[in-house]
Each structure stands twice: as structure tokens, then as C-alpha cells.
Scaffold this active site. Structure first.
Site, PDB file in Angstrom:
ATOM      1  CB  THR A  10      14.714   2.791   5.457  1.00  0.00           C
ATOM      2  OG1 THR A  10      15.390   1.731   5.185  1.00  0.00           O
ATOM      3  CG2 THR A  10      13.113   2.935   6.192  1.00  0.00           C
TER       4      THR A  10
ATOM      5  CG  ASN B 213      19.359   6.644   6.877  1.00  0.00           C
ATOM      6  OD1 ASN B 213      20.455   7.032   7.187  1.00  0.00           O
ATOM      7  ND2 ASN B 213      19.465   4.674   7.556  1.00  0.00           N
TER       8      ASN B 213
ATOM      9  CE  LYS C 254       6.641   4.764  15.452  1.00  0.00           C
ATOM     10  NZ  LYS C 254       6.616   3.468  15.427  1.00  0.00           N
TER      11      LYS C 254
ATOM     12  CG  HIS D  53      20.049   8.804  12.620  1.00  0.00           C
ATOM     13  ND1 HIS D  53      21.046   9.029  11.686  1.00  0.00           N
ATOM     14  CD2 HIS D  53      19.702   7.848  12.689  1.00  0.00           C
ATOM     15  CE1 HIS D  53      20.361   8.270  10.727  1.00  0.00           C
ATOM     16  NE2 HIS D  53      20.340   6.938  12.064  1.00  0.00           N
TER      17      HIS D  53
ATOM     18  CB  SER E 209      23.073   0.683  14.419  1.00  0.00           C
ATOM     19  OG  SER E 209      21.737   0.732  13.858  1.00  0.00           O
TER      20      SER E 209
ATOM     21  CD  GLU F 241      26.335   3.454   8.158  1.00  0.00           C
ATOM     22  OE1 GLU F 241      25.927   2.395   8.661  1.00  0.00           O
ATOM     23  OE2 GLU F 241      25.746   4.227   8.892  1.00  0.00           O
TER      24      GLU F 241
ATOM     25  CG  ASP G 160      -1.981   1.142   1.124  1.00  0.00           C
ATOM     26  OD1 ASP G 160      -2.250   1.889   0.569  1.00  0.00           O
ATOM     27  OD2 ASP G 160      -2.592   0.910   2.652  1.00  0.00           O
TER      28      ASP G 160
ATOM     29  CB  SER H  45      17.625  -0.897  14.898  1.00  0.00           C
ATOM     30  OG  SER H  45      16.323  -0.803  13.506  1.00  0.00           O
TER      31      SER H  45
ATOM     32  CB  CYS I  13      23.869   6.646  11.415  1.00  0.00           C
ATOM     33  SG  CYS I  13      23.022   5.648  10.421  1.00  0.00           S
TER      34      CYS I  13
HETATM   35  P1  HMG Z   1       8.536  -2.698   6.941  1.00  0.00           P
HETATM   36  O1  HMG Z   1       8.613  -3.943   7.471  1.00  0.00           O
HETATM   37  O2  HMG Z   1       8.636  -2.107   5.954  1.00  0.00           O
HETATM   38  O3  HMG Z   1       7.540  -1.950   8.247  1.00  0.00           O
HETATM   39  O4  HMG Z   1      10.002  -2.580   8.878  1.00  0.00           O
HETATM   40  P2  HMG Z   1       6.472  -2.146   8.758  1.00  0.00           P
HETATM   41  O5  HMG Z   1       5.303  -3.300   8.942  1.00  0.00           O
HETATM   42  O6  HMG Z   1       6.947  -2.154  10.885  1.00  0.00           O
HETATM   43  O7  HMG Z   1       5.506  -0.932   8.872  1.00  0.00           O
HETATM   44  C1  HMG Z   1       6.035   0.439   9.168  1.00  0.00           C
HETATM   45  C2  HMG Z   1       5.285   1.933   9.616  1.00  0.00           C
HETATM   46  O8  HMG Z   1       4.092   1.717   8.221  1.00  0.00           O
HETATM   47  C3  HMG Z   1       4.328   0.954  10.858  1.00  0.00           C
HETATM   48  O9  HMG Z   1       3.916   2.391  11.210  1.00  0.00           O
HETATM   49  C4  HMG Z   1       3.205   0.694  10.260  1.00  0.00           C
HETATM   50  O10 HMG Z   1       2.329   0.293  11.603  1.00  0.00           O
HETATM   51  C5  HMG Z   1       2.744   1.149   8.849  1.00  0.00           C
HETATM   52  P3  HMG Z   1       4.134   2.090  13.081  1.00  0.00           P
HETATM   53  O11 HMG Z   1       3.314   1.228  13.854  1.00  0.00           O
HETATM   54  O12 HMG Z   1       5.555   1.590  13.107  1.00  0.00           O
HETATM   55  O13 HMG Z   1       3.736   3.696  13.819  1.00  0.00           O
HETATM   56  N1  HMG Z   1       1.877   0.741   7.789  1.00  0.00           N
HETATM   57  C6  HMG Z   1       1.081   2.204   7.207  1.00  0.00           C
HETATM   58  N2  HMG Z   1       0.742   2.686   7.557  1.00  0.00           N
HETATM   59  C7  HMG Z   1      -0.315   3.368   6.197  1.00  0.00           C
HETATM   60  N3  HMG Z   1      -0.968   2.828   5.577  1.00  0.00           N
HETATM   61  C8  HMG Z   1      -0.286   1.749   5.539  1.00  0.00           C
HETATM   62  C9  HMG Z   1      -0.039   0.593   6.881  1.00  0.00           C
HETATM   63  N4  HMG Z   1       0.899  -0.826   6.665  1.00  0.00           N
HETATM   64  C10 HMG Z   1       1.541  -0.664   7.640  1.00  0.00           C
HETATM   65  N5  HMG Z   1      -1.001   0.587   4.525  1.00  0.00           N
HETATM   66  C11 HMG Z   1      11.727  -1.060   9.250  1.00  0.00           C
HETATM   67  C12 HMG Z   1      10.473  -1.003   8.854  1.00  0.00           C
HETATM   68  C13 HMG Z   1      11.730   0.153   9.725  1.00  0.00           C
HETATM   69  C14 HMG Z   1      12.324  -2.447  10.238  1.00  0.00           C
HETATM   70  C15 HMG Z   1      12.529  -1.325   7.865  1.00  0.00           C
HETATM   71  O14 HMG Z   1      12.258   0.028   6.776  1.00  0.00           O
HETATM   72  C16 HMG Z   1      13.873  -1.951   8.162  1.00  0.00           C
HETATM   73  O15 HMG Z   1      14.094  -2.449   8.388  1.00  0.00           O
HETATM   74  N6  HMG Z   1      15.286  -0.245   7.923  1.00  0.00           N
HETATM   75  C17 HMG Z   1      16.167  -0.402   8.075  1.00  0.00           C
HETATM   76  C18 HMG Z   1      16.363   0.071   9.789  1.00  0.00           C
HETATM   77  C19 HMG Z   1      16.486   0.830   9.768  1.00  0.00           C
HETATM   78  O16 HMG Z   1      15.742   2.096   9.607  1.00  0.00           O
HETATM   79  N7  HMG Z   1      16.234   1.451  11.528  1.00  0.00           N
HETATM   80  C20 HMG Z   1      16.106   2.535  11.992  1.00  0.00           C
HETATM   81  C21 HMG Z   1      16.622   2.270  13.563  1.00  0.00           C
HETATM   82  S1  HMG Z   1      18.716   1.690  13.601  1.00  0.00           S
HETATM   83  C22 HMG Z   1      18.505   3.404  12.443  1.00  0.00           C
HETATM   84  O17 HMG Z   1      18.816   4.442  12.931  1.00  0.00           O
HETATM   85  C23 HMG Z   1      20.238   3.126  11.704  1.00  0.00           C
HETATM   86  C24 HMG Z   1      20.837   2.878  11.383  1.00  0.00           C
HETATM   87  O18 HMG Z   1      20.353   4.890  10.565  1.00  0.00           O
HETATM   88  C25 HMG Z   1      21.892   2.349  10.387  1.00  0.00           C
HETATM   89  C26 HMG Z   1      23.288   2.742  11.648  1.00  0.00           C
HETATM   90  O19 HMG Z   1      23.101   3.474  12.062  1.00  0.00           O
HETATM   91  O20 HMG Z   1      24.190   3.113  10.176  1.00  0.00           O
HETATM   92  C27 HMG Z   1      19.778   2.308  10.750  1.00  0.00           C
END
Ligand code: HMG
Length: 390
Positions: free
Chosen positions: A152, A276, A242, A233, A309, A79, A29, A201, A111
Site C-alpha cells: 500500500t 496511497n 468497505k 480517504h 491515523s 507526513e 497470490d 487501523s 493523512c
Molecule cells: P495484509 O496482511 O496484506 O492483508 O494486510 P490481509 O490478509 O488482511 O488481506 C487483505 C485483503 O485481501 C483481505 O480482504 C483478504 O481477504 C483479501 P478483506 O477480508 O479485508 O475483505 N485476500 C484475497 N483476496 C483475493 N484473493 C486472494 C486473497 N488473499 C487475501 N488470494 C493491510 C492488509 C491493510 C493491514 C496492510 O496492507 C497494511 O498494514 N497497510 C498499511 C495500513 C493501512 O493502509 N491501513 C488503512 C487504515 S489506516 C489509514 O487509512 C491511514 C493511513 O493512510 C496513514 C495515515 O493516516 O497517515 C494508512
């Protein structure tokens, strides 16, 4: 003596993938991306645009000849390094024509490392008040086709010139870091994409924010009331939202809360169009805030939450300098709109292209659009950079 960010530049790739196209191709979606992650588009870099070309382009946007004569340290925080030994900063030092008696290094902790680089730059200027330090946060965030992290991804670099009597943000001495040995996101040397425990994460990010901010307020006898804006970040803007809701102090008056919220919204505008950019994400948020907010004045304090991370987090703060607005651009969103849109098939081919090295370790590339600098070729395993129009 005040020390801090005198100028900020930014560069991203010339190609873009729209989230609605990615959603259609992956059977998602579109609102999952537009509302669930709060992302509209991702910058996609071709093989000829890497952390070096992007960082050099970001720096070229801001540096004068005088800066290049006075810079005596170049730090690249990344990184997505292109070499395990030679620092990206060495190539960039040459591309920009910075005077030779300079230190050029690379720093790493996911990051977070650009925050450590800023701190080192500040300490260096404290000891050497005539110095200027170029801090470059440069990354290409690549998770892989059809992975949970695919939505992302992104590419971009932020360049910051650190000096005394800065024109944008005076950095404060009060900073607080926190280290927590966790496996939320990591990339072993043998892998081109990271391993990610995605949901874990996001929980760690929010918990490190909460615990670091609680301790920060206690140690430095401060509170949200002392700040006009809080930058985060930005792995994707919804997580930062959040975080913003978590630190919001509900006892503040409605106008104060509204101003903080309006500034938060200004801080995510660029990230929504770029995705990102790892080390640069927090600073892209700062740039977006400064260039788009109508609720900031000189003297306002800004708090910044850095997260890498692994994990290291840090909260640090600064005060906006007199005349900060004169250092900024007002049309960056329009230039982002000029990027060339890619179909999902084109993105898959372009973003994941690998150099086809021959037996001598050499490769040439198709022509792609880049900023002022490009990776021209690889000759006997040596990366050859130059001006894009040469
Ligand atoms: P995902 O499986 O794509 O998504 O994983 P989800 O199922 O968790 O859904 C995401 C959001 O969309 C949720 O919102 C859903 O409810 C919503 P929330 O409940 O969290 O508020 N959603 C919808 N909203 C509206 N209409 C819809 C709908 N369907 C779902 N139809 C995930 C998301 C972030 C886990 C994934 O993208 C990922 O693994 N990303 C990479 C890791 C990441 O970014 N982590 C962030 C923290 S770690 C960090 O910041 C460090 C980093 O930058 C690296 C570094 O430091 O080097 C990553």
C-alpha cells in the site's frame, strides 16, 4: 460569497511497480492485491523526487501568472517532511515564483492535515476575499521491503487553489471532525518508516467513518440522499469500498444507489494505479471522480471523508460549480500509463535509496526521471532544488 476549490492539479513519480510483479516476488497470490486490496500498481519515487518536487509539479500544472501574483498563502500538508524546521512550502513558494508577501507553512496530522489546510484556506479567503491560497497535499508512503504495508505504498501530490467564486467545488460551512487518541499508525522521529497495527487501523477507519457520519447527519439534518457522490480517504481502494458499503442507505431507490456506486468506482481509478499518497489520497479520489464520472452535474453535492491515523477524521461537503468540467483533464489515465515500469529489484534499490552524505554533508545523485522540478544535490546539508532540465 462562495469559497472553494478553483483548480486541482496532480503529480506523481515517473516510475511504477506493478502489483503482479510484487506479488510474484513476495510469493503472494496476485488476486490478494488486485481483488483483496483492489490495487493494480504503485508509483515509486527516486531520491531526486520528493514531497517538494512533486508538490511544485502538481501546482505548476494549474497555476497561471495571475494566480502567482495573488496567492498570499502556501500550505503544505504532509507526513513525509524533509525537514523538522523549514516548511516545504518555503521551497515551493520559491520554485513557483509566487509573489513575496505570502505566508508559507507546513501542517501535520497523518493523512488528515490537507483537510485542515483547506479549512484554514477557506477561513483566510472569507476574511481576505481577493486572496488565493495554494494548498498542497504531498507525500511519499513508504512502509519497507517485505512488510505488510509494502503493498500500500505510493507517491504523489495534489495541488488545490482556493479562492472566492471557485470553478470546481464550493465548500460548505458544515464540517464535523472527530479526534480519537489511538496507535494505529505512527512514525517516531528516529524511524524512516511507520509502525502500523494494520488490521486495527482498518477497523478504526471504518468506525470513525460510521460514528462521524451518524453524528454529521444528525447535526446537519441531512442524509445520503442529498449527495451524488461520497469520496473517501484511500489508503487502498478496498477499504474505501468497505466504507462505502457501510454508509450506503438501502432504503434509497436502486437508480440512486447505482449512481452513488458508479461515482464511487470513478473515484478509485487513480488510486488503483498510484497507491496511497497519504494526505493527497482523499483529494486524488475527488479528482478521479471529477475527471472520470459520467454521472455528475453542476449543483450536485459531494461528501468527503478524511481520515488521518492517530487519529483525526472529518466529514465535509461541497457543491459542484457551473462549468467544473472545463477545469479538468480527460487523459490522466493515459499519462499514468506512460510511467516507466520497474522490476522488484529496481524498485527496492530506487525507493529506499538514502543520500550518501560526505564529511561536509554534501551528496550528488544519479540522474532519474522526474516532473518539471528535481532535487539536484545536497550541499552542506542544504537541499538544492531546481528545474529538472537545468
Ligand atoms: P495484509 O496482511 O496484506 O492483508 O494486510 P490481509 O490478509 O488482511 O488481506 C487483505 C485483503 O485481501 C483481505 O480482504 C483478504 O481477504 C483479501 P478483506 O477480508 O479485508 O475483505 N485476500 C484475497 N483476496 C483475493 N484473493 C486472494 C486473497 N488473499 C487475501 N488470494 C493491510 C492488509 C491493510 C493491514 C496492510 O496492507 C497494511 O498494514 N497497510 C498499511 C495500513 C493501512 O493502509 N491501513 C488503512 C487504515 S489506516 C489509514 O487509512 C491511514 C493511513 O493512510 C496513514 C495515515 O493516516 O497517515 C494508512
Amino acid at each position: 460569497m462562495t469559497i472553494g476549490i478553483d483548480k486541482i492539479g496532480f503529480a506523481t513519480s515517473q516510475y511504477v511497480l506493478k502489483m503482479k510483479d510484487l506479488a510474484a516476488a513476495r510469493g503472494e497470490d496476485p488476486e490478494k492485491f488486485s481483488k483483496g486490496l483492489m490495487l493494480d500498481a504503485l508509483s515509486i519515487a527516486p531520491i531526486t523526487d520528493d514531497i517538494i518536487t512533486l508538490a511544485a509539479s502538481a501546482a505548476e500544472e494549474i497555476l497561471t501568472d495571475e494566480d502567482k501574483e495573488l496567492i498570499d498563502m502556501v500550505i503544505v500538508a504532509t507526513e513525509s517532511s524533509v525537514d523538522q524546521s523549514k516548511a516545504a512550502a518555503v521551497y515551493i513558494h520559491q520554485l513557483l515564483g509566487i509573489q513575496p508577501f505570502a505566508r508559507s507553512i507546513e501542517m501535520k496530522e497523518a493523512c488528515y492535515s490537507a483537510t485542515a489546510a483547506l479549512n484554514y484556506a477557506k477561513l483566510h479567503v472569507e476574511k481576505h476575499p481577493q486572496s488565493r491560497v495554494l494548498v498542497l497535499a504531498s507525500d511519499i508512503a513508504k512502509y519497507g521491503i517485505n512488510t505488510p504495508g509494502e503493498s500500500t505504498q505510493g507517491a504523489g501530490s495534489v495541488a488545490m487553489l482556493i479562492k472566492k467564486d471557485p470553478n470546481i467545488l464550493i465548500l460548505h460551512d458544515e464540517t464535523l471532525a472527530q479526534t480519537r487518541d489511538i496507535m494505529d499508525f505512527w512514525r517516531p522521529n528516529y524511524s524512516t518508516t511507520p509502525y502500523v497495527n494494520g488490521i486495527y487501523s482498518t477497523k478504526q477507519y471504518l468506525d470513525l467513518l460510521k460514528t462521524t457520519w451518524t453524528e454529521y447527519q444528525k447535526r446537519f439534518e441531512t442524509s445520503l440522499a442529498d449527495f451524488a457522490a461520497f469520496c473517501f480517504h484511500l489508503p487502498f481502494p478496498k477499504l474505501a469500498l468497505k466504507g462505502f458499503n457501510k454508509i450506503m442507505d438501502k432504503t434509497l431507490s436502486s437508480p440512486v444507489q447505482e449512481k452513488l456506486r458508479a461515482n464511487f468506482e470513478a473515484s478509485i481509478l487513480y488510486s488503483q494505479q498510484i497507491g496511497n499518497i497519504y494526505t493527497g489520497s482523499l483529494f486524488l479520489g475527488l479528482l478521479s471522480l471529477l475527471e472520470n464520472s459520467r454521472h455528475l452535474s453542476a449543483g450536485d453535492n459531494i461528501a468527503l471523508f478524511s481520515y488521518g491515523s492517530g487519529a483525526v477524521a472529518e466529514i465535509f461537503t461541497g457543491t459542484l460549480a457551473e462549468g467544473f468540467k472545463e477545469q479538468l483533464l480527460s487523459n490522466r489515465l493515459e499519462s499514468l500509463a506512460q510511467r516507466s515500469p520497474l522490476s522488484v529489484a529496481e524498485y527496492e534499490k530506487m525507493f529506499f535509496e538514502e543520500a550518501a552524505l560526505d564529511e561536509s554533508g554534501s551528496a550528488s545523485f544519479d540522474h532519474y526521471k522526474t516532473g518539471p522540478f528535481a532535487l539536484k544535490k545536497i550541499t552542506e546539508h542544504q537541499r538544492i532544488y531546481g528545474e529538472a532540465n537545468d
